[in-house]
Design an enzyme around this catalytic site. Structure first.
Site, PDB file in Angstrom:
ATOM      1  N   HIS A 133      -4.818  -0.824  11.256  1.00  0.00           N
ATOM      2  CA  HIS A 133      -5.070  -1.405  10.766  1.00  0.00           C
ATOM      3  C   HIS A 133      -5.594  -2.821   9.995  1.00  0.00           C
ATOM      4  O   HIS A 133      -5.751  -3.469  11.117  1.00  0.00           O
ATOM      5  CB  HIS A 133      -3.566  -2.114  10.485  1.00  0.00           C
ATOM      6  CG  HIS A 133      -2.466  -2.115   9.397  1.00  0.00           C
ATOM      7  ND1 HIS A 133      -2.246  -1.116   8.200  1.00  0.00           N
ATOM      8  CD2 HIS A 133      -1.755  -3.540   9.447  1.00  0.00           C
ATOM      9  CE1 HIS A 133      -1.735  -2.158   7.824  1.00  0.00           C
ATOM     10  NE2 HIS A 133      -1.357  -2.829   7.874  1.00  0.00           N
TER      11      HIS A 133
ATOM     12  N   GLN B 178       1.070  -1.073   0.194  1.00  0.00           N
ATOM     13  CA  GLN B 178       0.517   0.219   0.140  1.00  0.00           C
ATOM     14  C   GLN B 178       0.871   1.381  -0.106  1.00  0.00           C
ATOM     15  O   GLN B 178       0.577   2.814   0.145  1.00  0.00           O
ATOM     16  CB  GLN B 178      -0.970  -0.348   0.686  1.00  0.00           C
ATOM     17  CG  GLN B 178      -0.121   0.011   2.512  1.00  0.00           C
ATOM     18  CD  GLN B 178      -1.307  -0.262   3.804  1.00  0.00           C
ATOM     19  OE1 GLN B 178      -1.480  -0.620   3.952  1.00  0.00           O
ATOM     20  NE2 GLN B 178      -1.571   1.077   4.381  1.00  0.00           N
TER      21      GLN B 178
ATOM     22  N   ASN C 169       0.670  -8.974   5.239  1.00  0.00           N
ATOM     23  CA  ASN C 169       0.141  -8.097   5.547  1.00  0.00           C
ATOM     24  C   ASN C 169       0.319  -7.145   3.885  1.00  0.00           C
ATOM     25  O   ASN C 169       0.365  -7.583   2.830  1.00  0.00           O
ATOM     26  CB  ASN C 169       1.566  -7.635   6.020  1.00  0.00           C
ATOM     27  CG  ASN C 169       0.807  -5.997   7.005  1.00  0.00           C
ATOM     28  OD1 ASN C 169       0.720  -5.215   6.575  1.00  0.00           O
ATOM     29  ND2 ASN C 169       2.220  -5.715   8.033  1.00  0.00           N
TER      30      ASN C 169
ATOM     31  N   CYS D 156      -5.216   0.153   3.978  1.00  0.00           N
ATOM     32  CA  CYS D 156      -5.033  -0.889   4.050  1.00  0.00           C
ATOM     33  C   CYS D 156      -6.242  -2.250   4.429  1.00  0.00           C
ATOM     34  O   CYS D 156      -6.349  -3.535   4.176  1.00  0.00           O
ATOM     35  CB  CYS D 156      -4.288  -2.001   5.288  1.00  0.00           C
ATOM     36  SG  CYS D 156      -5.993  -0.563   6.726  1.00  0.00           S
TER      37      CYS D 156
END
Length: 441
Positions: A360, A63, A382, A69
């Protein structure tokens, strides 16, 4: 009243100087930094990257310098399905496409709330809340669902990243200038008795032009071609983003529900909740959650992973985390032995006293279960690129999940009948500034 006298300060000097451990830690921390000096070997040993359930090793996305996110996590769950279903080598959906339409819709949402609160003073808490941050990059699951259902998705190759999507600071700065200026125009238009909707359309036209100049004009139709792992060529002509979503994803997003774990006194378990002023698409269903105890929360996540499906989740990723190693664990740093500091607030206390909230969103792609089926650690995809963790994947200890995870998205059919009933009941309305209204960035 306690005055900080020189005698009291001298006591503190004497106590510190008489403790050789503090002087040793002072040397370590001033040369190496706080967290590097307190990092434990224990966390790395206990949280290795092996999992009894491990659904994907697809390359991670990035990102970059943006707060997208929640979009990346949602689109990652989709791309895993696409890669599997269509035997693709690697594939990403356009995060910039979703980003464009989110900015456009959030602008209209902001104006909607400004018009609705036009009878309130500028100093009212709600109006100030709106003007402090007219829009930002972050969001929640129900908000991204609204975008997918209205605007569909496109392959990243057909609507790639731009400077403004990868680094959104300038875009947000000047979009918020336009929105605050527009808020003044709308309130003054209403006060003067003029046509507020005509003014809103005029403002939205300028915002659309601004977004298109920064991000590119999104495609209305496109051609899609790819080769699968067997080297077979496939092509689709003149398809819309909405039709692409329906054909290639083939998901009914209303089958998924948001489950939270918020053990605060004001949010009894087994109830549904929504948040005032939280949303992006005017006319879309409101954000909604059901609050469940943590053991049940994790049981649902495990059930979905066992069924072969990854799990979108929201957490406070900065808590006791080692970004470089990709370790999220309550034992990552040892403050107690090094500095006699004990961070003893429980999860409810951290929420009530603004120490923690969802910051997040990521994806659970695996879990390591013991012989009784209980989780030991979790595999996390992630969206920070491949230079952190294990090629971008993180590991979260089960204790860390207990303390710092707040939301998961699971299929509705995993819920018990009484949980589905509670989820569908009239939700309890939370204040706009409630921690459960925090946006994942």
């Amino acid at each position: 009243m306690l005055e900080l006298t020189s005698d009291f300060t001298q006591e503190l000097y004497d106590s510190y100087e008489s403790n050789p451990k503090y002087r040793a830690m002072e040397n370590a921390i001033t040369h190496n930094g706080l967290l590097n000096s307190l990092k434990t070997r224990q966390a790395a040993i206990e949280n290795d990257f092996s999992f009894s359930i491990d659904l994907t090793k697809d390359p991670v996305s990035n990102q970059k310098a943006s707060g997208r996110c929640w979009m990346f996590a949602a689109l990652n769950t989709f791309r895993h399905k696409l890669i599997h279903d269509y035997q693709l080598e690697n594939f990403e959906l356009s995060q910039a496409h979703t980003f464009f339409w989110d900015k456009y819709e959030k602008s209209n949402w902001f104006f909607e709330q400004i018009i609705a609160t036009a009878d309130q003073d500028l100093g009212s808490r709600k109006v100030k809340f709106l003007l402090d941050t007219p829009q930002q990059d972050g969001g929640q699951w129900d908000m991204v669902v609204s975008l997918f259902e209205k605007y569909g998705v496109v392959p990243k190759s057909l609507y790639p990243e731009s400077i403004s999507s990868s680094n959104s600071r300038e875009l947000n700065q000047y979009l918020n200038k336009l929105l605050r200026q527009g808020a003044q125009d709308l309130r003054e238009t209403i006060a003067a008795g003029r046509d507020v909707e005509a003014k809103r359309k005029e403002l939205l036209k300028k915002i659309f032009q601004f977004l298109a100049a920064n991000l590119g004009l999104p495609p209305r139709h496109f051609d899609f071609s790819y080769r699968d792992k067997d080297n077979q060529f496939h092509t689709e002509q003149n398809i819309t983003p909405q039709d692409f979503f329906k054909k290639y994803l083939n998901l009914n997003l209303s089958d998924y529900v948001a489950v939270i774990n918020a053990p605060t006194a004001d949010k009894p378990y087994g109830k549904s909740y929504t948040v005032d002023l939280l949303g992006n698409v005017v006319g879309a269903p409101a954000v909604r959650y059901i609050n469940l105890e943590m053991d049940r929360f994790k049981e649902l996540a495990i059930a979905q992973l066992q069924a072969g499906e990854t799990v979108w989740f929201g957490s406070d990723v900065g808590q006791f985390s080692d970004r470089k190693a990709g370790i999220l664990a309550t034992t990552t740093y040892n403050f107690q032995d090094a500095l006699d500091l004990n961070f003893h607030q429980d999860k409810a206390g951290r929420l009530d006293y603004s120490e923690s909230l969802m910051t997040h969103a990521m994806v659970l792609t695996g879990v390591d279960l013991d012989e009784t089926g209980q989780p030991l650690k979790w595999k996390v995809e992630n969206s920070w690129g491949e230079k952190v963790g294990d090629k971008g994947y993180f590991v979260a200890s089960d204790a860390w999940m207990d303390e710092f995870t707040y939301q998961i998205i699971v299929r509705k059919d995993f819920l018990r009948e009484e949980e589905r009933t509670a989820y569908e009941a009239e939700p309890i309305l939370l204040d706009p500034w409630d921690p459960m209204g925090a946006l994942a960035n």
